[in-house]
Design an enzyme around this catalytic site. Structure first.
Site, PDB file in Angstrom:
ATOM      1  N   ASP A   1       4.752  -2.833   4.357  1.00 32.31           N
ATOM      2  CA  ASP A   1       5.036  -2.757   2.928  1.00 32.31           C
ATOM      3  C   ASP A   1       5.554  -1.372   2.524  1.00 32.31           C
ATOM      4  OD1 ASP A   1       4.986  -3.514   0.192  1.00 32.31           O
ATOM      5  OD2 ASP A   1       2.953  -2.744  -0.043  1.00 32.31           O
TER       6      ASP A   1
ATOM      7  N   GLU B   1      -4.142  -2.640   9.841  1.00 31.48           N
ATOM      8  CA  GLU B   1      -4.182  -4.069   9.532  1.00 31.48           C
ATOM      9  C   GLU B   1      -3.494  -4.960  10.564  1.00 31.48           C
ATOM     10  OE1 GLU B   1      -2.898  -4.830   5.518  1.00 31.48           O
ATOM     11  OE2 GLU B   1      -4.728  -3.988   4.686  1.00 31.48           O
TER      12      GLU B   1
ATOM     13  N   TYR C   1      -9.143  -5.462  -1.194  1.00 33.61           N
ATOM     14  CA  TYR C   1      -8.459  -5.667  -2.468  1.00 33.61           C
ATOM     15  C   TYR C   1      -9.144  -6.704  -3.345  1.00 33.61           C
ATOM     16  CZ  TYR C   1      -4.786  -2.568  -0.856  1.00 33.61           C
ATOM     17  OH  TYR C   1      -4.096  -1.453  -0.437  1.00 33.61           O
TER      18      TYR C   1
ATOM     19  N   GLU D   1      -8.420   1.657   2.040  1.00 39.57           N
ATOM     20  CA  GLU D   1      -7.524   1.227   0.960  1.00 39.57           C
ATOM     21  C   GLU D   1      -8.304   0.379  -0.026  1.00 39.57           C
ATOM     22  OE1 GLU D   1      -3.801  -0.733   1.941  1.00 39.57           O
ATOM     23  OE2 GLU D   1      -3.486   0.594   3.667  1.00 39.57           O
TER      24      GLU D   1
HETATM   25  C1  BDP Z   1      -2.209  -3.167   2.649  1.00 38.74           C
HETATM   26  C2  BDP Z   1      -1.305  -2.324   3.503  1.00 38.74           C
HETATM   27  C3  BDP Z   1      -0.422  -1.372   2.707  1.00 38.74           C
HETATM   28  C4  BDP Z   1       0.130  -2.064   1.495  1.00 38.74           C
HETATM   29  C5  BDP Z   1      -1.038  -2.493   0.622  1.00 38.74           C
HETATM   30  C6  BDP Z   1      -0.573  -3.175  -0.655  1.00 38.74           C
HETATM   31  O1  BDP Z   1      -2.042  -1.606   4.456  1.00 38.74           O
HETATM   32  O2  BDP Z   1       0.608  -0.873   3.523  1.00 38.74           O
HETATM   33  O3  BDP Z   1       1.045  -1.282   0.788  1.00 38.74           O
HETATM   34  O4  BDP Z   1      -1.822  -3.403   1.338  1.00 38.74           O
HETATM   35  O5  BDP Z   1      -0.417  -4.390  -0.628  1.00 38.74           O
HETATM   36  O6  BDP Z   1      -2.195  -4.440   3.152  1.00 38.74           O
HETATM   37  O7  BDP Z   1      -0.354  -2.503  -1.644  1.00 38.74           O
END
Ligand code: BDP
Length: 602
Positions: free
Chosen positions: A163, A411, A466, A502
């Site tokens: 991404d 990932e 997330y 993240e």
């Molecule tokens: C994660 C990835 C990252 C993406 C992020 C996203 O590690 O590179 O930019 O999600 O979706 O899966 O913002």
């Protein structure tokens, strides 16, 4: 790989600036021997920089294949008898280099340095034509992997599962280097808290090796030793400390009888890092990571390095109370790493192994089908490239005190049982290359503790989560409950340190709502507050790196409006409300006091 530095026996000339430039639209420039003459056309390009955003021509921006760079280089007249190299900080992703008409080297891997030996093709005092063909194509043998398709009307299109935009070019400095033909080839420095410094120098047989340990702050020699392998002790050493730094130089002198043959200075810091239960100890003190997964990404420059932008980013990190960063999703420039060493910023150092995951498809991703670990996707050749990236990354960064964890992938598919066969040898390789640092990988949300088949191979657990964004979007109550439940599972199963590498929510700067409305600044703050509550309820969570430091460019796709908007800062580094939220939290956290940079101390 050693860096290029000026010493009494070595010299470096920058080749940065404007180079001649030609886009090889038909990708036949190598056969047409474009390197054998001045490049056609009048285009010029900046080095270092990405090429993609420089030209007002979409056919340039979207080109898939070769881009030719060229310049004339004068070799300094005093360099007769020296070994002469051209050193590239990076060429993304592949490069072929010619000196005059002669091919002098090739390199694959877009984010690590390489050098080519031009000694036999140049003359001190004279000029030569230096040409580089940079190739931005990614296929399944590459790290990161990708594939190229052709449209019915003959246009090539690059696909990949990560991404961030596939910027290309000479992203970091290019240097002309002179060093003695017999020289220090490599050195590994390890340290202990009592000030013991152990070195292992690779140099030609028959030369004597003397070592002086020099305090970078005072310039004083604080210890001495002899021999290619040995150790010495610094009395009252200044420990390399998060938030502060504290660097020494290992000055290596090679002699042939009394004559000095080569002098090289290897910076290092005296510090230890180890995992103890669910804690990560730096200098035997528990460390709590605050900070971000970042990107090398700026308007106009793309992934090109700029010292000015670098300093601005580090100032913002300091302002916000960040003590650490992850080099998501590739090794960063040596200048950034030097800065982290010098100023005490703690680094999770990542290879470019991103997008090794065919189990996620749709949305922002673009999978071409099939399973991840298979002949047609991630295969033996991908693994061989992955191994090379691990070797080259550790070779470049092994002496950096800022680096406390190697992240060997972001990932990957870690649910497919084949993941174990793929990763086991890579973890072993990382440990062989560096037995002193913990090794980890970054786990994807679709591979929770009861599904991931590789987490037990690693020293730390690094999770990208997330809840409240890609799942339970807008429903932070359910998100909090589910995240808490999942984390408890990791704690119970592994008892290892957990770093949340993240967590984030896309946010359009300036958009507000009194409701829990995704994409608003208000929601991003609420989302972060929810995540903070979850982190604070687990002792085993030893760090939080929000995604992302700043908005960044991605490929086109319906889920991305001019890129990924999860930044705490906009792409031009203006704070969103989230930045103030994080600042209040991180500057106020007792557990994160160790490592916090004091902006006034500089
Ligand atoms: C994660 C990835 C990252 C993406 C992020 C996203 O590690 O590179 O930019 O999600 O979706 O899966 O913002």
């Amino acid at each position: 790989m050693l860096t290029a530095i000026d010493t009494p026996t070595r010299e470096v000339r920058s080749l940065d600036g404007l180079w001649r430039f030609a886009v090889d639209h038909d990708n036949d420039g190598v056969e047409r021997r474009l390197f054998a003459d001045t490049l056609p056309g009048t285009r010029e390009v900046a080095v270092p920089a990405s090429v993609n955003d420089l030209f007002a021509d979409e056919n340039v921006r979207n080109h898939v294949g070769y881009w030719f760079y060229q310049r004339t280089v004068r070799v300094p007249r005093g360099w007769d008898g020296e070994q002469i190299l051209v050193r590239f900080g990076s060429a993304t992703h592949h490069a072929i280099v010619w000196a005059g008409d002669v091919e002098v080297g090739r390199h694959s891997g877009g984010y690590l340095p390489f050098e080519v030996d031009v000694t036999d093709h140049v003359t001190a005092g004279e000029e030569f034509r230096l040409t580089v063909a940079v190739d931005n194509r990614l296929d399944k043998t590459c790290i990161p992997p990708g594939w190229v398709t052709q449209t019915p009307d003959g246009r090539r299109q690059q696909h990949y599962l990560h991404d961030f935009y596939n910027y290309t070019g000479l992203h970091r400095s290019v240097e002309l280097v002179a060093r003695p033909r017999r020289h220090v080839e490599d050195v590994t420095v390890t340290t202990e808290l009592d000030g013991t410094v152990t070195w292992d120098v690779t140099a030609p047989e028959g030369l004597t090796v003397s070592i002086a340990v020099v305090d970078k702050q005072t310039g004083e020699t604080v210890a001495r030793g002899e021999g290619a392998r040995g150790s010495a002790t610094i009395d009252n050493p200044t420990l390399w400390t998060p938030g502060v730094g504290g660097m020494y130089d290992l000055e290596i002198t090679l002699r042939d009888d009394a004559a000095v043959v080569d002098v090289y200075l290897q910076p290092f810091g005296v510090r230890t890092v180890r995992v103890d239960g669910h804690r990560l100890l730096i200098n035997d003190k528990p460390f709590y990571f605050t900070g971000f997964g970042m990107h090398e990404d700026h308007e106009t420059l793309g992934k090109g390095h700029s010292d000015a932008h670098m300093i601005q980013d580090f100032e913002l990190l300091s302002w916000i109370g960040a003590n650490s960063l992850r080099t998501s999703h590739y090794p960063y420039s040596e200048q950034i790493m030097d800065y982290c060493d010098a100023h005490g910023i703690v680094v999770i150092d990542e290879t470019p192994a991103v997008g090794l995951n065919w189990m996620m498809s749709g949305g922002i991703l673009d999978s071409d089908g099939g399973t991840t670990y298979s002949a047609e996707n991630v295969n033996d050749k991908t693994q061989a490239s992955h191994a090379r990236e691990i070797r080259e990354l550790i070779a470049r960064d092994k002496n950096r005190p800022s680096v406390v964890i190697w992240s060997i992938a972001n990932e990957p598919d870690s649910v497919d049982p084949e993941a174990r066969t793929y990763f086991e040898p890579l973890v072993e390789l990382a440990r062989e290359c560096d037995p002193t640092r913990p090794v980890g990988f970054v786990n994807v949300m679709m591979a929770p503790h009861d599904k991931c088949v590789i987490s037990d191979l690693f020293d730390v657990i690094m999770l990208n989560r997330y809840y409240g964004w890609y799942f339970q979007s807008g429903d932070l109550t359910s998100a909090e409950a589910l995240f808490t439940e999942e984390l408890q599972g990791w704690v119970d199963r592994y008892g290892k340190p957990i770093i949340i590498t993240e967590y984030g929510a896309d946010t359009v700067a300036g958009l507000h709502s009194i409701y829990h409305q995704p994409f608003t600044e208000d929601y991003q703050v609420e989302y972060l507050a929810m995540n903070s509550r979850v982190f604070d309820s687990f002792d085993a969570v030893i760090g939080e790196q929000m995604w992302n430091f700043a908005d960044f460019q991605t490929k086109y796709g319906f889920a991305r409006v001019d890129g990924n908007k999860k930044g705490a800062f906009t792409r031009d580094r203006r704070p969103k409300a989230a930045a103030r939220y994080l600042r209040d939290r991180w500057l106020g956290m007792d557990s994160a006091a160790y490592g916090r940079r004091d902006p006034l101390a500089d």
